[in-house]
Scaffold this active site. Structure first.
Site, PDB file in Angstrom:
ATOM      1  CG  MET A  14      -2.041  -1.240   0.991  1.00  0.00           C
ATOM      2  SD  MET A  14      -3.295  -0.705  -0.016  1.00  0.00           S
ATOM      3  CE  MET A  14      -4.320   0.013   1.033  1.00  0.00           C
ATOM      4  CB  CYS A  15       2.812   3.679   0.308  1.00  0.00           C
ATOM      5  SG  CYS A  15       3.694   2.935   1.606  1.00  0.00           S
ATOM      6  N   GLY A  16       0.100   5.624   0.168  1.00  0.00           N
ATOM      7  CA  GLY A  16      -0.628   6.678  -0.605  1.00  0.00           C
ATOM      8  C   GLY A  16       0.307   7.563  -1.194  1.00  0.00           C
TER       9      GLY A  16
END
Lengths: 225, 297
Positions: free
Chosen positions: B1-3
């Site tokens: 993930m991570c944005g």
């Protein structure tokens, strides 16, 4: 037409409302406004209703669809129409990766471009893309038809089984065991029908057909258990 | 993930609200990674250079720091503290020596960024809290990038938070995970390029720094990273004039762009961009894999 404001009613209530049309169709036409890129809009529908989503959507819009027609007036995020069983999903803009993944039936129309892995592991769905598709499209495709009116990216149809792939433009490269095949009259007829259904003015004669050479390990009967 | 989010403004009228727009984009991405958050803002060039620094004991570390640095360097250096961070402002030609001097006179102080317009703020915590601590919504500028982290490769710390500073006015954010970061870290150490953490993205940042020290332009360094970095990544790099995007050839990690006459925006998801002005009429598309993109002023 019934209008549902996603920001007002919330995702769960919106999907419950649309899914409940399965028991008896209360309204034929539905409009979803304020989609704002939200995930899982109009999933798991099971009634012959028409749902129009105004604006772009996030992950998995129209997933697991049966019988319904879902139109997205915008860009569709990853996994649009994933595992569709029947009905149709129409994307007016571009679609993100793995559009129509594992679809068993129905029709997915993408009016713009689709990115990577379009139709990955498709199992009977028809997908018509007016623009281009990205790399690894129709990876491990098992059944159904993928029609690409533009170009296809790298490794088209890698490890394909029995699905038919039709591409009008260039193919950057074919994946393992995917080869060009003869376009027979039956394929031209099929393509004509699919293009008409998808409102594309492309001509069937402009396309090439690709499919499985059936040379990989699992096609050899001596390797069967 | 991570944005990841990025916003590059074409319309100067929007520059006053850059911090506000970028914060809104990053907060929307919170559920892609709640561990730490950071933001890189490119503000006005006031003719001076700046180091953005951080300390876990800011009150003590920063109390006499400007005076100590000024006397060590023989030029006036001012300090503007914001929570755990501070911006040290100095003559442009003092930047390199100030950074070196800090190591001896205040070893507990970490450099977050160096440059003429770049400031990086990052801490452990949710985007909304990190942005509020540093008054990011009030910040003005021409462009900026932000990151919210779901840690997979290394500890949740300030130094493991993104963006990473890769050179003067350059920074990097990353969504993904690198699988050859340990061997690459050892290789870079042999070339004299050191890293401070076990974080995989820091190695990618150090790699770009090393390539540019060797004479590559940023675009060339990014092209070369396609060969030398193994793993999954969508990178956004900030430059003094704009930002760039690079996705690995497999491109599993999401990326979507939107462009209007007023701005170019990047998001891990379209959701991040829904409150930008006139987004309904923006051109929305996905960057191609293994292709370096730049948007410059």
């Amino acid at each position: 037409m019934q209008t549902l404001d996603l920001q007002a009613v919330g995702l769960r209530e919106l999907n419950q409302k649309l899914q409940s049309q399965k028991d008896s169709v209360e309204h034929q036409r539905w409009q979803v406004v304020n989609a704002k890129g939200s995930h899982a809009i109009a999933v798991g529908l099971d009634a012959p209703i028409e749902v129009t989503v105004e604006g772009s959507t996030g992950y998995y819009c129209g997933g697991m669809n049966q019988k319904a027609t879902v139109t997205i007036n915008g860009y569709a995020g990853p996994g649009v129409a994933e595992n569709m069983m029947s009905g149709s999903v129409i994307v007016e803009g571009d679609a993100s990766q793995y559009a129509g993944a594992t679809g068993n039936g129905g029709t997915l129309v993408i009016k713009g471009n689709a990115s990577s892995r379009c139709g990955i592991s498709m199992k009977g769905i028809n997908i018509v893309v007016h623009g281009n598709v990205g790399h690894m499209s129709a990876f491990m495709a098992q059944s159904g038809n993928l029609v690409v009116c533009g170009d296809a990216g790298e490794a088209l149809g890698d490890s394909i089984y029995e699905a038919r792939l039709f591409v009008r433009g260039s193919v950057q490269s074919l994946g393992a065991d995917c080869i060009e095949k003869e376009m027979k009259e039956e394929h031209l007829q099929l393509l004509k029908q699919l293009l008409e259904q998808a409102q594309s003015d492309a001509k069937p004669e402009e396309f090439k057909r690709y499919g499985s050479a059936r040379k990989l390990y699992n096609f050899n009967i001596d390797n069967a258990y | 993930m991570c944005g990841i989010v990025g916003l590059y403004l074409k319309d100067k009228a929007l520059e006053a609200s850059l911090g506000h727009m970028l914060t809104d984009m990053l907060v929307t991405m919170t559920d892609r990674g709640p561990d730490s958050a950071g933001i890189a803002i490119y503000g006005e060039d006031n003719g001076r250079a700046k180091l953005t620094v951080q300390s876990d004991n800011a009150a003590v570390s920063f109390e006499h720091l400007a005076d100590k640095l000024s006397s060590a360097l023989g030029s006036t250096i001012s300090l503007d503290r914001i929570d755990t961070h501070a911006v040290l402002s100095m003559e442009k030609d003092s930047l390199a020596s100030a950074r070196e001097t800090l190591k001896t006179i205040a070893p507990e102080v970490r450099v977050m960024s160096r440059g003429e317009t770049l400031e990086i703020y990052k801490e452990v915590g949710l985007p909304k809290d990190v942005a509020a601590r540093f008054n990011v919504p009030q910040m003005q500028g021409s462009h900026g990038i932000g990151h919210t982290r779901m840690a997979t490769e290394s500890a949740v710390t300030t130094m493991g938070a993104h963006p990473f500073n890769t050179g003067k006015d350059l920074c990097l954010v990353h969504n993904g995970s690198l699988s050859n970061h340990n061997s690459l870290r050892r290789k870079l150490a042999r070339y004299g390029v050191s890293t401070e953490t076990q974080n995989d993205t820091e190695v990618a940042a150090a790699y770009l720094t090393w390539r540019m020290q060797e004479g590559d332009q940023l675009g060339e360094a990014l092209e070369r990273s396609l060969e030398d970095l193994d793993g999954f990544y969508t990178f956004v790099v900030g430059t003094k004039d704009g930002f760039g995007v690079l996705r690995d050839p497999i491109a599993c990690k999401p990326a979507v762009m939107a462009e209007t006459d007023q701005y170019v925006a990047f998001g891990s998801e379209y959701r991040a961009m829904v409150n930008l002005p006139n987004i309904e009429n923006a051109r929305v598309w996905e960057p191609e894999p293994a292709t370096v993109y730049f948007w410059n002023h």
